[in-house]
Scaffold this active site. Structure first.
Site, short mmCIF file in Angstrom:
data_model
loop_
_atom_site.label_atom_id
_atom_site.label_comp_id
_atom_site.label_asym_id
_atom_site.label_seq_id
_atom_site.Cartn_x
_atom_site.Cartn_y
_atom_site.Cartn_z
N HIS A 1 5.04 11.86 15.96
CA HIS A 1 4.19 12.52 14.97
C HIS A 1 3.18 11.50 14.44
O HIS A 1 3.48 10.30 14.40
CB HIS A 1 5.07 13.06 13.82
CG HIS A 1 4.34 13.98 12.91
ND1 HIS A 1 3.50 13.53 11.92
CD2 HIS A 1 4.29 15.34 12.85
CE1 HIS A 1 2.98 14.57 11.28
NE2 HIS A 1 3.45 15.68 11.83
N GLU B 1 -2.29 17.61 16.99
CA GLU B 1 -2.56 17.68 15.55
C GLU B 1 -3.62 16.66 15.18
O GLU B 1 -3.30 15.46 15.06
CB GLU B 1 -1.30 17.36 14.75
CG GLU B 1 -0.15 18.30 14.97
CD GLU B 1 0.86 18.20 13.82
OE1 GLU B 1 1.02 19.19 13.13
OE2 GLU B 1 1.44 17.12 13.63
O1 G3P Z 1 3.94 18.46 11.54
C1 G3P Z 1 3.09 19.37 10.93
C2 G3P Z 1 2.00 18.74 10.21
O2 G3P Z 1 1.66 17.45 10.49
C3 G3P Z 1 0.93 19.60 9.70
O3 G3P Z 1 0.98 19.38 8.33
O4 G3P Z 1 0.60 19.92 6.02
O5 G3P Z 1 -1.26 20.08 7.65
O6 G3P Z 1 0.58 21.76 7.72
P1 G3P Z 1 0.17 20.35 7.38
#
Ligand code: G3P
Length: 231
Positions: A104, A152
């Site tokens: 992550h 992400e």
């Molecule tokens: O692992 C999920 C994450 O990094 C996304 O976080 O708070 O943007 O939904 P968020």
């Protein structure tokens, strides 16, 4: 069975992977409370499969409390044995984990650590979600044959602009590259509505990773329900 935008039948329901991170709202007894809310909703709304990624210290209590799949947020690349303060795949499995998030952006790993952690996870039957911020190293990471590669963009994490809104092209490209390699695509960062989830799925993703907009919501039940009602 659901179809994605290309008319391809999806073998499994899309995933909604809720990362509890280390938020106080999702720690200890509160992690169990939130997990039970998610479980109740998952029973009523079956369009997506809800998975919870919890802190190591909460793996056992959460997986004992609910029937949803629970994932570890991390693993160290070690077999069981003489190691101290590490998380082995074996211990995560024994604590009830069904899978693991690796690399992550808030817990990045060296390539060597990642390879060995993937190996250990598979050895003990854990599903693997390997994260990356960009598609640059997608081929290299796909070579580890994770169950899912989660894209992400780090700059969107925790914000109010979602990956679905800001980078729909990134989702489509990831799907094009990874589908050929039989690696599922998850996307995450800033997801804050049902339409965000729907768009990611329509673009071919197998699911989404979400955190702050559920975990830190004043009323997570209401938020989660309203998202699922919009799918
Ligand atoms: O692992 C999920 C994450 O990094 C996304 O976080 O708070 O943007 O939904 P968020």
């Amino acid at each position: 069975m659901q179809k994605n935008h290309k008319g391809v039948t999806m073998k499994e329901r899309p995933l909604l992977l809720i990362n509890f991170k280390a938020y106080t709202e999702a720690t200890g007894a509160k992690a169990v409370k939130l997990a039970k809310i998610c479980e109740t909703i998952a029973r009523k709304k079956t369009q997506v499969k809800i998975i919870l990624a919890v802190q190591t210290a909460d793996l056992h209590r959460v997986s004992n409390a609910v029937s949803l799949d629970v994932y570890s947020q991390h693993l160290d690349p070690i077999p069981p044995g003489a190691f101290t303060g590490m998380i082995s795949a074996y211990s995560a499995r024994e604590a009830g984990a069904k899978g693991v998030i690796l690399n992550h952006s808030e817990h990045q790993l060296s390539q060597e650590h990642l390879e060995r952690a993937c190996y250990e996870a598979k050895r003990y039957g854990l599903r693997t979600v390997v994260c990356t911020g960009t598609l640059k190293n997608a081929h290299e990471l796909a070579a580890l044959s994770p169950d899912f590669l989660a894209i992400e963009p780090p700059e969107l994490i925790g914000g109010t602009l979602s990956v679905s809104e800001a980078h729909p092209d990134l989702i489509s490209k990831a799907v094009d590259i990874l589908q050929r390699k039989h690696v599922g695509v998850l996307v995450g960062a800033g997801i804050h509505s049902g339409p965000d989830v729907r768009k990611a799925i329509e673009l071919g993703a197998q699911g989404v990773l979400v955190s702050s907009h559920i975990v830190k919501a004043a009323n997570p039940r209401q938020v989660l329900l309203s998202w699922l009602e919009q799918l």
